[in-house]
Design a protein around this motif. Structure first.
Motif, PDB file in Angstrom:
ATOM      1  N   GLN A  13      37.274  56.484  51.169  1.00 35.68           N
ATOM      2  CA  GLN A  13      38.580  55.909  51.490  1.00 35.68           C
ATOM      3  C   GLN A  13      38.500  54.385  51.530  1.00 35.68           C
ATOM      4  N   ALA A  14      39.617  53.753  51.287  1.00 35.95           N
ATOM      5  CA  ALA A  14      39.681  52.297  51.374  1.00 35.95           C
ATOM      6  C   ALA A  14      39.184  51.839  52.750  1.00 35.95           C
ATOM      7  N   GLY A  15      38.391  50.777  52.728  1.00 31.74           N
ATOM      8  CA  GLY A  15      37.783  50.279  53.952  1.00 31.74           C
ATOM      9  C   GLY A  15      36.410  50.857  54.232  1.00 31.74           C
ATOM     10  N   GLY A  16      36.034  51.883  53.489  1.00 30.23           N
ATOM     11  CA  GLY A  16      34.739  52.525  53.700  1.00 30.23           C
ATOM     12  C   GLY A  16      33.609  51.812  52.989  1.00 30.23           C
ATOM     13  N   SER A  17      32.435  52.443  53.050  1.00 27.84           N
ATOM     14  CA  SER A  17      31.227  51.851  52.492  1.00 27.84           C
ATOM     15  C   SER A  17      30.467  52.869  51.650  1.00 27.84           C
ATOM     16  N   LEU A  18      29.740  52.367  50.681  1.00 28.38           N
ATOM     17  CA  LEU A  18      28.815  53.158  49.888  1.00 28.38           C
ATOM     18  C   LEU A  18      27.612  52.281  49.576  1.00 28.38           C
ATOM     19  N   ARG A  19      26.462  52.927  49.370  1.00 25.56           N
ATOM     20  CA  ARG A  19      25.298  52.205  48.900  1.00 25.56           C
ATOM     21  C   ARG A  19      24.810  52.841  47.610  1.00 25.56           C
ATOM     22  N   LEU A  20      24.791  52.058  46.568  1.00 27.20           N
ATOM     23  CA  LEU A  20      24.271  52.509  45.288  1.00 27.20           C
ATOM     24  C   LEU A  20      22.791  52.154  45.186  1.00 27.20           C
ATOM     25  N   SER A  21      22.053  53.026  44.527  1.00 28.27           N
ATOM     26  CA  SER A  21      20.647  52.778  44.259  1.00 28.27           C
ATOM     27  C   SER A  21      20.409  52.875  42.764  1.00 28.27           C
ATOM     28  N   CYS A  22      19.439  52.133  42.297  1.00 29.05           N
ATOM     29  CA  CYS A  22      19.025  52.197  40.899  1.00 29.05           C
ATOM     30  C   CYS A  22      17.506  52.219  40.882  1.00 29.05           C
ATOM     31  N   ALA A  23      16.956  53.359  40.492  1.00 31.52           N
ATOM     32  CA  ALA A  23      15.516  53.522  40.417  1.00 31.52           C
ATOM     33  C   ALA A  23      15.032  53.220  39.005  1.00 31.52           C
ATOM     34  N   ALA A  24      14.019  52.378  38.911  1.00 26.35           N
ATOM     35  CA  ALA A  24      13.477  51.977  37.613  1.00 26.35           C
ATOM     36  C   ALA A  24      12.115  52.614  37.392  1.00 26.35           C
ATOM     37  N   SER A  25      11.828  52.954  36.152  1.00 26.34           N
ATOM     38  CA  SER A  25      10.524  53.489  35.794  1.00 26.34           C
ATOM     39  C   SER A  25      10.173  53.038  34.383  1.00 26.34           C
ATOM     40  N   GLY A  26       8.880  53.060  34.087  1.00 25.92           N
ATOM     41  CA  GLY A  26       8.438  52.753  32.728  1.00 25.92           C
ATOM     42  C   GLY A  26       8.221  51.293  32.432  1.00 25.92           C
ATOM     43  N   GLY A  27       8.315  50.443  33.429  1.00 29.26           N
ATOM     44  CA  GLY A  27       8.084  49.025  33.209  1.00 29.26           C
ATOM     45  C   GLY A  27       7.569  48.388  34.473  1.00 29.26           C
ATOM     46  N   THR A  28       7.229  47.108  34.389  1.00 30.26           N
ATOM     47  CA  THR A  28       6.810  46.361  35.569  1.00 30.26           C
ATOM     48  C   THR A  28       8.066  45.807  36.226  1.00 30.26           C
ATOM     49  N   PHE A  29       8.475  46.443  37.319  1.00 27.04           N
ATOM     50  CA  PHE A  29       9.784  46.163  37.903  1.00 27.04           C
ATOM     51  C   PHE A  29       9.971  44.685  38.220  1.00 27.04           C
ATOM     52  N   SER A  30       8.934  44.051  38.712  1.00 27.42           N
ATOM     53  CA  SER A  30       9.059  42.647  39.110  1.00 27.42           C
ATOM     54  C   SER A  30       9.214  41.699  37.922  1.00 27.42           C
ATOM     55  N   SER A  31       9.125  42.210  36.718  1.00 26.86           N
ATOM     56  CA  SER A  31       9.333  41.388  35.521  1.00 26.86           C
ATOM     57  C   SER A  31      10.800  41.302  35.130  1.00 26.86           C
ATOM     58  N   TYR A  32      11.643  42.072  35.819  1.00 30.05           N
ATOM     59  CA  TYR A  32      13.052  42.186  35.457  1.00 30.05           C
ATOM     60  C   TYR A  32      13.953  41.566  36.510  1.00 30.05           C
TER      61      TYR A  32
END
Length: 119
Positions: A13-32
């Motif tokens: 509902q309007a006024g609410g909250s959500l948290r999206l996540s994005c999981a990475a694999s197959g690379g060196t994450f700190s390079s992106y």
């Protein structure tokens, strides 16, 4: 080559909250550098937020979400997050995770997760 998988979308509902996540694999994450984009029906994909390579790195936001959304990353977990507060119906869109390999400036996309904000 990095693969990105988003999660956390849903209906709120309007006024609410959500948290999206994005999981990475197959690379060196700190390079992106990582970012979130969104695309509403009938509209072009637009920038939402980005964060530089380090955890706690520099962040940038679209004016439309500044003060309501927070991007963060955990390089130990290869994950980037988008905390969305005070959601509005106009935030309804498919949200996409984006990764840019800084050495080559090549970018990669996840499949997207739907966020629907009801009034």
């Amino acid at each position: 080559q990095v693969q990105l998988v988003e999660s956390g979308g849903g209906v709120v509902q309007a006024g609410g909250s959500l948290r999206l996540s994005c999981a990475a694999s197959g690379g060196t994450f700190s390079s992106y550098a990582m970012g979130w984009f969104r695309q509403a029906p009938g509209k072009e994909r637009e920038f939402v937020a980005s964060i530089s390579r380090s955890s706690g790195g520099s962040t940038y936001y679209a004016d439309s979400v500044k003060g309501r959304f927070t991007i963060s990353r955990d390089n130990a977990k290869n994950t980037v997050y988008l905390q969305m507060n005070s959601l509005k119906p106009e935030d309804t869109a498919v949200y996409y995770c984006n990764a840019v390999l800084m050495v080559t400036m090549r970018d990669y996309w996840g499949q997207g997760t739907q966020v629907t904000v009801s009034s």
